[in-house]
Design a protein around this motif. Structure first.
Motif, PDB file in Angstrom:
ATOM      1  N   THR A   1       1.343  -1.135   0.014  1.00 44.50           N
ATOM      2  CA  THR A   1      -0.029   0.195  -0.226  1.00 44.50           C
ATOM      3  C   THR A   1       0.801   1.222   0.334  1.00 44.50           C
ATOM      4  OG1 THR A   1      -0.181   0.041   2.604  1.00 44.50           O
ATOM      5  CG2 THR A   1      -2.138  -0.922   0.996  1.00 44.50           C
ATOM      6  N   ILE A   2       2.336   1.212  -0.041  1.00 52.72           N
ATOM      7  CA  ILE A   2       2.867   2.124  -0.383  1.00 52.72           C
ATOM      8  C   ILE A   2       3.096   3.304  -1.153  1.00 52.72           C
ATOM      9  CG2 ILE A   2       5.199   2.959  -0.785  1.00 52.72           C
ATOM     10  CD1 ILE A   2       6.250   0.798   0.575  1.00 52.72           C
ATOM     11  N   VAL A   3       2.675   4.309  -0.639  1.00 57.37           N
ATOM     12  CA  VAL A   3       2.361   5.426  -2.174  1.00 57.37           C
ATOM     13  C   VAL A   3       3.391   7.244  -1.130  1.00 57.37           C
ATOM     14  CG1 VAL A   3       0.766   6.896  -2.048  1.00 57.37           C
ATOM     15  CG2 VAL A   3      -0.279   5.073  -1.931  1.00 57.37           C
ATOM     16  N   ALA A   4       4.595   7.015  -2.909  1.00 58.08           N
ATOM     17  CA  ALA A   4       5.425   8.018  -2.797  1.00 58.08           C
ATOM     18  C   ALA A   4       4.150   9.358  -3.507  1.00 58.08           C
ATOM     19  CB  ALA A   4       6.819   7.623  -3.050  1.00 58.08           C
ATOM     20  N   GLU A   5       4.192  10.508  -2.460  1.00 56.98           N
ATOM     21  CA  GLU A   5       3.624  11.635  -2.957  1.00 56.98           C
ATOM     22  C   GLU A   5       4.139  13.167  -2.321  1.00 56.98           C
ATOM     23  OE1 GLU A   5      -0.171  11.043  -2.602  1.00 56.98           O
ATOM     24  OE2 GLU A   5      -0.380  11.334  -0.270  1.00 56.98           O
ATOM     25  N   GLY A   6       3.766  13.974  -3.095  1.00 61.64           N
ATOM     26  CA  GLY A   6       4.420  14.397  -2.659  1.00 61.64           C
ATOM     27  C   GLY A   6       5.771  16.004  -2.381  1.00 61.64           C
ATOM     28  N   PRO A   7       6.555  16.603  -1.726  1.00 61.36           N
ATOM     29  CA  PRO A   7       7.462  17.250  -2.315  1.00 61.36           C
ATOM     30  C   PRO A   7       8.817  16.451  -2.091  1.00 61.36           C
ATOM     31  CG  PRO A   7       6.426  18.283   0.179  1.00 61.36           C
ATOM     32  CD  PRO A   7       5.807  17.224  -0.922  1.00 61.36           C
ATOM     33  N   LEU A   8       8.778  15.129  -0.701  1.00 56.49           N
ATOM     34  CA  LEU A   8       9.720  14.524  -0.748  1.00 56.49           C
ATOM     35  C   LEU A   8       9.990  12.981  -1.628  1.00 56.49           C
ATOM     36  CD1 LEU A   8       9.971  14.396   3.222  1.00 56.49           C
ATOM     37  CD2 LEU A   8      11.510  15.922   1.561  1.00 56.49           C
ATOM     38  N   LYS A   9       8.463  12.938  -2.415  1.00 56.62           N
ATOM     39  CA  LYS A   9       9.323  12.237  -3.474  1.00 56.62           C
ATOM     40  C   LYS A   9       9.861  10.999  -3.799  1.00 56.62           C
ATOM     41  CE  LYS A   9       5.870   9.687  -7.404  1.00 56.62           C
ATOM     42  NZ  LYS A   9       5.283  10.236  -8.445  1.00 56.62           N
ATOM     43  N   ALA A  10      10.450  12.295  -4.449  1.00 54.78           N
ATOM     44  CA  ALA A  10      11.991  12.131  -5.247  1.00 54.78           C
ATOM     45  C   ALA A  10      12.907  11.101  -4.563  1.00 54.78           C
ATOM     46  CB  ALA A  10      12.938  13.345  -5.816  1.00 54.78           C
ATOM     47  N   TYR A  11      13.101  10.747  -3.260  1.00 56.43           N
ATOM     48  CA  TYR A  11      14.028  10.591  -1.848  1.00 56.43           C
ATOM     49  C   TYR A  11      13.535   8.951  -2.341  1.00 56.43           C
ATOM     50  CZ  TYR A  11      15.601  15.187  -1.167  1.00 56.43           C
ATOM     51  OH  TYR A  11      15.260  16.507  -1.343  1.00 56.43           O
ATOM     52  N   ALA A  12      12.344   8.815  -2.933  1.00 58.07           N
ATOM     53  CA  ALA A  12      11.616   7.224  -2.402  1.00 58.07           C
ATOM     54  C   ALA A  12      12.167   6.390  -3.588  1.00 58.07           C
ATOM     55  CB  ALA A  12      10.415   7.557  -2.564  1.00 58.07           C
ATOM     56  N   THR A  13      13.471   5.990  -2.839  1.00 58.69           N
ATOM     57  CA  THR A  13      14.130   5.645  -4.173  1.00 58.69           C
ATOM     58  C   THR A  13      15.669   5.228  -3.687  1.00 58.69           C
ATOM     59  OG1 THR A  13      15.609   5.202  -6.200  1.00 58.69           O
ATOM     60  CG2 THR A  13      16.119   7.264  -4.438  1.00 58.69           C
ATOM     61  N   GLY A  14      16.211   3.791  -4.358  1.00 56.53           N
ATOM     62  CA  GLY A  14      17.258   3.037  -3.436  1.00 56.53           C
ATOM     63  C   GLY A  14      16.623   2.840  -2.010  1.00 56.53           C
ATOM     64  N   ALA A  15      17.753   3.078  -1.114  1.00 56.63           N
ATOM     65  CA  ALA A  15      17.628   1.879  -0.237  1.00 56.63           C
ATOM     66  C   ALA A  15      15.971   2.668   0.901  1.00 56.63           C
ATOM     67  CB  ALA A  15      18.751   2.361   0.874  1.00 56.63           C
ATOM     68  N   LEU A  16      15.309   3.711  -0.122  1.00 52.68           N
ATOM     69  CA  LEU A  16      14.083   4.419   0.738  1.00 52.68           C
ATOM     70  C   LEU A  16      13.231   3.590  -0.486  1.00 52.68           C
ATOM     71  CD1 LEU A  16      15.193   7.818   1.942  1.00 52.68           C
ATOM     72  CD2 LEU A  16      15.287   5.467   3.134  1.00 52.68           C
ATOM     73  N   ALA A  17      13.369   2.439  -1.417  1.00 49.94           N
ATOM     74  CA  ALA A  17      12.591   2.547  -2.182  1.00 49.94           C
ATOM     75  C   ALA A  17      11.140   2.258  -1.713  1.00 49.94           C
ATOM     76  CB  ALA A  17      12.602   1.334  -3.139  1.00 49.94           C
ATOM     77  N   LYS A  18      11.069   1.767  -0.881  1.00 48.00           N
ATOM     78  CA  LYS A  18       9.668   1.370   0.504  1.00 48.00           C
ATOM     79  C   LYS A  18       9.360   2.733   0.896  1.00 48.00           C
ATOM     80  CE  LYS A  18      11.381  -2.192   2.593  1.00 48.00           C
ATOM     81  NZ  LYS A  18      11.647  -3.645   3.545  1.00 48.00           N
ATOM     82  N   LEU A  19      10.031   4.264   0.456  1.00 40.86           N
ATOM     83  CA  LEU A  19       9.384   4.712   1.782  1.00 40.86           C
ATOM     84  C   LEU A  19       8.203   5.013   1.284  1.00 40.86           C
ATOM     85  CD1 LEU A  19      10.522   6.694   3.644  1.00 40.86           C
ATOM     86  CD2 LEU A  19      11.256   8.479   2.104  1.00 40.86           C
TER      87      LEU A  19
END
Length: 207
Positions: free
Chosen positions: A45-63
């Protein structure tokens, strides 16, 4: 004679029925727990949105990042000296709030990376806060684990409030709070917290 034979048969049938019911209940419960844990780890159910969306990558892919900061319920817990502190006491700094327990294997695996993360920041600006939900009598085990993992401070909530008040469904779960004490992101499951992606995210929040 027939009655004497029928009674043991009836008992046998009842015993088989009870055993079958227990097997189905335990098996079904086990399957459900495995399914829930798999979904938690997979981050379905992970949703990456908003101004921090770009950081959901690599080690933070599940952020999971939020469109806007979200308020988080203020709770009280104990520090290593047994003093009561509140989550709101840490406003003014970015907080990496890690909910964990000594009986959680993935929690212990990632703890050294959280300790390494803290070494790169002034705790008055960016604080790694490991909140254990172990029982009060297990404080020595909590202290030992944190010492072995790199010396992060002890914080404990034996009332297990994060599950109900912060909507946590599995561990470890790490919640990122901005300097206003609001939740801007969270990650369910184990992660490598000393990775460059994490530093980039925290540097952006600490500005």
């Amino acid at each position: 004679m027939k009655k004497a034979v029928l009674i043991p048969v009836a008992i046998l049938v009842i015993a088989i029925g009870v055993a079958l019911g227990i097997w189905l209940f335990v098996g079904g419960a086990g399957w459900l727990m495995e399914k829930q844990q798999s979904e938690f780890e997979a981050g379905s159910t992970i949703v990456a949105e908003g101004p921090l969306k770009a950081y959901a990558t690599g080690a933070l892919a599940k952020l999971e990042t939020h469109a806007a900061p979200r308020p988080i319920e203020d709770i009280s817990f104990l520090d290593g000296e047994g003093k009561t502190v509140k989550l709101s006491d840490f406003k003014g700094r970015v907080v990496v709030l890690n909910v964990w327990a000594t009986w959680c294997a993935p929690c212990k695996v990632e703890m050294p990376t959280l300790a390494n993360l803290q070494k790169g920041y002034d705790p008055q600006k960016v604080l790694v806060l490991p909140l254990s939900i172990d029982k009060a009598e297990d404080k020595a085990a909590v202290e030992k684990e944190l010492k072995l993992s790199g010396g992060l401070p002890v914080y404990m909530d034996s009332e297990i409030q994060p599950m109900s008040k912060w909507g946590i469904v599995g561990m470890p779960t790490t919640i990122i709070l901005d300097k206003n004490g609001q939740e801007v992101a969270r990650l369910g499951g184990e992660a490598k917290w000393d990775a460059p992606e994490v530093k980039a995210l925290l540097d952006a929040l600490a500005k």
